[in-house]
Design a protein around this motif. Sequence first.
Motif, mmCIF file in Angstrom:
data_model
loop_
_atom_site.group_PDB
_atom_site.id
_atom_site.type_symbol
_atom_site.label_atom_id
_atom_site.label_comp_id
_atom_site.label_asym_id
_atom_site.label_seq_id
_atom_site.Cartn_x
_atom_site.Cartn_y
_atom_site.Cartn_z
ATOM 1 N N ASN A 1 -0.479 -0.595 4.454
ATOM 2 C CA ASN A 1 -1.442 -1.693 4.587
ATOM 3 C C ASN A 1 -2.881 -1.214 4.457
ATOM 4 N N ASN A 2 -3.216 -0.144 5.166
ATOM 5 C CA ASN A 2 -4.587 0.371 5.118
ATOM 6 C C ASN A 2 -4.993 0.738 3.698
ATOM 7 N N LEU A 3 -4.084 1.383 2.979
ATOM 8 C CA LEU A 3 -4.374 1.798 1.605
ATOM 9 C C LEU A 3 -4.594 0.591 0.702
ATOM 10 N N ILE A 4 -3.704 -0.407 0.803
ATOM 11 C CA ILE A 4 -3.822 -1.607 -0.036
ATOM 12 C C ILE A 4 -5.151 -2.310 0.211
ATOM 13 N N VAL A 5 -5.490 -2.470 1.482
ATOM 14 C CA VAL A 5 -6.740 -3.153 1.839
ATOM 15 C C VAL A 5 -7.944 -2.338 1.373
ATOM 16 N N PHE A 6 -7.911 -1.022 1.585
ATOM 17 C CA PHE A 6 -9.022 -0.150 1.187
ATOM 18 C C PHE A 6 -9.256 -0.225 -0.323
ATOM 19 N N VAL A 7 -8.183 -0.084 -1.089
ATOM 20 C CA VAL A 7 -8.312 -0.110 -2.552
ATOM 21 C C VAL A 7 -8.812 -1.467 -3.027
ATOM 22 N N THR A 8 -8.268 -2.540 -2.447
ATOM 23 C CA THR A 8 -8.687 -3.895 -2.834
ATOM 24 C C THR A 8 -10.168 -4.110 -2.566
ATOM 25 N N VAL A 9 -10.614 -3.723 -1.377
ATOM 26 C CA VAL A 9 -12.015 -3.919 -1.007
ATOM 27 C C VAL A 9 -12.936 -3.092 -1.894
ATOM 28 N N ILE A 10 -12.587 -1.831 -2.138
ATOM 29 C CA ILE A 10 -13.439 -0.960 -2.952
ATOM 30 C C ILE A 10 -13.517 -1.459 -4.391
ATOM 31 N N VAL A 11 -12.360 -1.711 -4.997
ATOM 32 C CA VAL A 11 -12.341 -2.140 -6.403
ATOM 33 C C VAL A 11 -13.064 -3.469 -6.578
ATOM 34 N N ALA B 1 -2.280 -8.912 10.199
ATOM 35 C CA ALA B 1 -1.050 -9.105 9.432
ATOM 36 C C ALA B 1 -0.456 -7.748 9.056
ATOM 37 N N ASP B 2 0.819 -7.563 9.364
ATOM 38 C CA ASP B 2 1.471 -6.285 9.077
ATOM 39 C C ASP B 2 2.305 -6.345 7.798
ATOM 40 N N TRP B 3 2.156 -7.418 7.036
ATOM 41 C CA TRP B 3 2.993 -7.641 5.862
ATOM 42 C C TRP B 3 2.212 -7.605 4.542
ATOM 43 N N ILE B 4 0.985 -7.137 4.563
ATOM 44 C CA ILE B 4 0.164 -7.163 3.342
ATOM 45 C C ILE B 4 0.788 -6.326 2.230
ATOM 46 N N SER B 5 1.275 -5.138 2.564
ATOM 47 C CA SER B 5 1.901 -4.282 1.547
ATOM 48 C C SER B 5 3.178 -4.915 1.007
ATOM 49 N N LYS B 6 3.962 -5.508 1.902
ATOM 50 C CA LYS B 6 5.199 -6.176 1.483
ATOM 51 C C LYS B 6 4.861 -7.328 0.529
ATOM 52 N N ALA B 7 3.870 -8.105 0.889
ATOM 53 C CA ALA B 7 3.456 -9.222 0.035
ATOM 54 C C ALA B 7 2.925 -8.712 -1.303
ATOM 55 N N SER B 8 2.226 -7.595 -1.270
ATOM 56 C CA SER B 8 1.674 -7.021 -2.499
ATOM 57 C C SER B 8 2.792 -6.564 -3.436
ATOM 58 N N LEU B 9 3.850 -5.984 -2.866
ATOM 59 C CA LEU B 9 4.993 -5.579 -3.678
ATOM 60 C C LEU B 9 5.681 -6.798 -4.283
ATOM 61 N N VAL B 10 5.863 -7.831 -3.470
ATOM 62 C CA VAL B 10 6.494 -9.054 -3.976
ATOM 63 C C VAL B 10 5.634 -9.675 -5.074
ATOM 64 N N PHE B 11 4.312 -9.662 -4.890
ATOM 65 C CA PHE B 11 3.434 -10.221 -5.923
ATOM 66 C C PHE B 11 3.565 -9.429 -7.219
ATOM 67 N N THR B 12 3.729 -8.116 -7.104
ATOM 68 C CA THR B 12 3.939 -7.294 -8.299
ATOM 69 C C THR B 12 5.203 -7.738 -9.027
ATOM 70 N N ILE B 13 6.258 -8.029 -8.267
ATOM 71 C CA ILE B 13 7.499 -8.552 -8.859
ATOM 72 C C ILE B 13 7.255 -9.929 -9.479
ATOM 73 N N LEU B 14 6.457 -10.731 -8.783
ATOM 74 C CA LEU B 14 6.149 -12.077 -9.273
ATOM 75 C C LEU B 14 5.373 -12.055 -10.591
ATOM 76 N N MET B 15 4.730 -10.931 -10.871
ATOM 77 C CA MET B 15 3.997 -10.805 -12.133
ATOM 78 C C MET B 15 4.921 -10.988 -13.336
ATOM 79 N N LEU B 16 6.215 -10.717 -13.150
ATOM 80 C CA LEU B 16 7.183 -10.923 -14.234
ATOM 81 C C LEU B 16 7.263 -12.407 -14.604
ATOM 82 N N GLY B 17 7.028 -13.277 -13.627
ATOM 83 C CA GLY B 17 6.975 -14.712 -13.898
ATOM 84 C C GLY B 17 5.564 -15.176 -14.213
#
Length: 229
Positions: free
Chosen positions: A109-119, A153-169
């Motif tokens: 979670n920390n990594l996902i949030v950090f990268v998102t905020v920086i980028v 929220a402790d599910w940000i990374s999980k949601a991010s992975l699912v969104f990556t899968i959703l990119m197929l749609g």
Amino acid sequence: MMSFTYILVLFFTVIICFIASFDKRLQFNKHFGAFLKASVLVAIPFIAWDVWFTAKGVWWFNIDYTMGLNIAGLPLEEWLFFIFIPFSCIFTYYSIDKFFKMEWLSGFNNLIVFVTVIVCSVTALLYYDKIYTLITSLSAILTVVYLHFIAKADWISKASLVFTILMLGFLPVNGILTGTGLDTPIVNYNPDDFLGIRILKIPIEDAVYGYTQFLLVLYFFKHFKQSKK
């Protein structure tokens, strides 16, 4: 038939998920109320954003591909977009979460949030003159900061992975909306207002926009689903 293009894209995006919602192993239909509350709540600011951008000419719609019914400057199909697309996304997350235990992802979670905020911060600073890029970047920053630091929220990374899968749609659906396989796009963008980086014909900002919307609907869906118990 051309005038039904947008509504057919939405229909085929949602129909399989809708039917599967009644599967006894999933019973997602029991959570229709929680989903509807969440999607409508999130749709309010996103539709306001949509109406504003359409009025400013940041993007516009080719009415040849719509049924011709407009509300506040938006085709009816665009209003339905904020229900149908989130439905498929939340259903997918719900289904994956039900059958696969991915709690270990919370460590990222920390990594996902950090990268998102920086980028997104760097992008917003460098391209502040491009309104779609700027607003999308700021929205993503505010969303992940709120979810991580305030909502815990402790599910940000999980949601991010699912969104990556959703990119197929996401790619075929948004691809059609932005002109893939069509003579002209259903949704057109002012080149002065976004980066110009496209996946197929999809502005990269659309992916960030979709990610932000997905996180917010999921957050409120979880909230309303829990409060029902």
